[in-house]
Design an enzyme around this catalytic site. Structure first.
Site, short mmCIF file in Angstrom:
data_model
loop_
_atom_site.label_atom_id
_atom_site.label_comp_id
_atom_site.label_asym_id
_atom_site.label_seq_id
_atom_site.Cartn_x
_atom_site.Cartn_y
_atom_site.Cartn_z
N TYR A 1 -3.28 4.04 2.34
CA TYR A 1 -3.01 4.36 3.52
C TYR A 1 -5.10 5.17 4.42
CZ TYR A 1 -2.55 6.56 8.27
OH TYR A 1 -2.31 7.17 9.19
N TYR B 1 0.71 -1.44 -0.01
CA TYR B 1 -0.48 -0.15 0.38
C TYR B 1 1.35 1.38 -0.37
CZ TYR B 1 1.01 0.59 5.09
OH TYR B 1 1.33 1.28 6.54
N CYS B 2 0.58 2.21 -0.51
CA CYS B 2 0.80 3.71 -0.45
C CYS B 2 -0.09 4.71 -0.15
CB CYS B 2 1.20 4.30 -1.49
SG CYS B 2 0.54 4.71 -3.29
N TRP B 3 -0.45 5.58 -0.21
CA TRP B 3 -1.17 6.50 0.26
C TRP B 3 -2.32 6.60 -0.01
CZ3 TRP B 3 -2.00 9.64 4.36
CH2 TRP B 3 -3.09 10.47 4.25
#
Length: 349
Positions: free
Chosen positions: A122, A93-95
């Protein structure tokens, strides 16, 4: 290897590893419990790409950023993931579930690993945290431990946890003891988001039908706000008061706050915030004791003049069942005495 498909927060427990592809500073602010940080862009690189995007446009930012991402992914695959077996299943995952996590998933899948991307990144996890707080807090079967400052409430919680009871230690998560002098030396408080993530990490894993013990905190612990649904439910929950003697409390405070004597100037500075409440003459006396390292006199008067009057007023005002509280007397807050308090609490109907 399964087809590439977006993953929900509720599915994360089925993966071997959770990878946070964001920068180290984003990871430090908050992250999914158990995640490892493998940035596709570090903080400086992310800043460079963001500046390029604003000044020259998306193409140049992607050209430069793409080279950085490729170099970082090469390092992760060569070093961080070198020992992962062919059947390794990571969730990334990222933002927001965008290009950073997508890039990592693409390369991991090219290697042959069954990597999947967290839908929404996130931000979707953050929505989960807020939703769980709102849903679970009103359903908790709380028992709230109260007691004047120095009653060893946190140590009692720790003793109950060691015995297999369900415990929510808010001060541990907040890295703060919840009072004027409660900041811990050399330990910064986490972000508000991190604090809430730690709370939900407990709520997600308890038996909702069993008692959950929590300390009767104010609405703030240091600079952090206790989630409002939890505060409201605590205020309405049954209370158990540890009615420790002043002598036992003073002995405990001198042990628990002994480190304050190592920074006399810092202690005196904190006491200065009480001048409006306690008067200049009183605070100057306390500051003198702090400078002299006379903690017994200082804590004895802090208990009598500051902590105890505030405690008596706040408990009856904040806890709706305060008049029906159960009191557990304690004249000893050593390890043996704390065990005796825990014995009495566990015998509470």
């Amino acid at each position: 290897m399964t087809h590439r498909q977006p993953v929900r927060v509720s599915d994360l427990h089925t993966f071997d590893t959770i990878i946070d592809a964001r920068s180290p500073s984003e990871f430090a602010l908050d992250h999914i419990p158990g995640a490892i940080n493998c940035p596709v862009l570090d903080d400086d690189e992310r800043r460079i790409v963001g500046t390029l995007f604003k000044q020259t446009g998306a193409f140049e930012a992607r050209r430069v950023g793409g080279a950085m991402v490729a170099a970082n992914l090469a390092v992760h695959i060569r070093e961080r993931f070198a020992d992962r077996p062919a059947n390794w299943r990571p969730a990334v995952y990222c933002w927001r579930g965008g290009m950073r996590s997508s890039s990592m998933v693409t390369w991991l899948r090219l290697v042959g690993w069954d990597a999947q991307q967290l839908a929404g990144g996130y931000k979707s996890f953050r929505h989960h945290v807020v939703a769980q707080i709102n849903m679970l807090c009103p359903r908790l079967k709380l028992q709230v431990l109260c007691g004047a400052t120095g009653s060893a409430k946190t140590r009692v919680l720790q003793e109950l946890a060691a015995r297999g009871e369900q415990v929510l230690d808010l001060e541990d998560f907040a890295c703060h003891k919840g009072s004027l002098l409660g900041s811990l030396p050399g330990v910064a408080q986490p972000s508000q988001k991190r604090f809430e993530t730690l709370v939900v990490s407990v709520l997600d894993n308890i038996d909702i039908g069993r008692t959950l013990y929590v300390e009767g905190e104010s609405a703030r612990i240091g600079r952090l706000a206790v989630p409002l649904p939890l505060v409201e439910h605590m205020r309405a929950a049954p209370c158990i008061e540890i009615a420790a003697t002043p002598q036992a409390r003073l002995a405990y405070l001198l042990q628990d706050y002994a480190y304050l004597g190592q920074d006399a100037a810092g202690l005196a500075d904190k006491l200065g915030f009480l001048k409006q409440q306690q008067g200049t003459a009183t605070v100057l006396r306390w500051q003198q004791w702090a400078q002299e390292g006379n903690l017994p006199s200082l804590f004895a008067e802090l208990m009598t003049l500051h902590y105890d009057p505030h405690y008596q007023q706040s408990q009856s005002r904040h806890f709706s069942s305060w008049s029906q509280r159960r009191q557990i007397a304690a004249d000893d807050l050593s390890a043996k005495g704390i065990a005796a308090v825990a014995d009495a609490i566990q015998g509470t109907p």
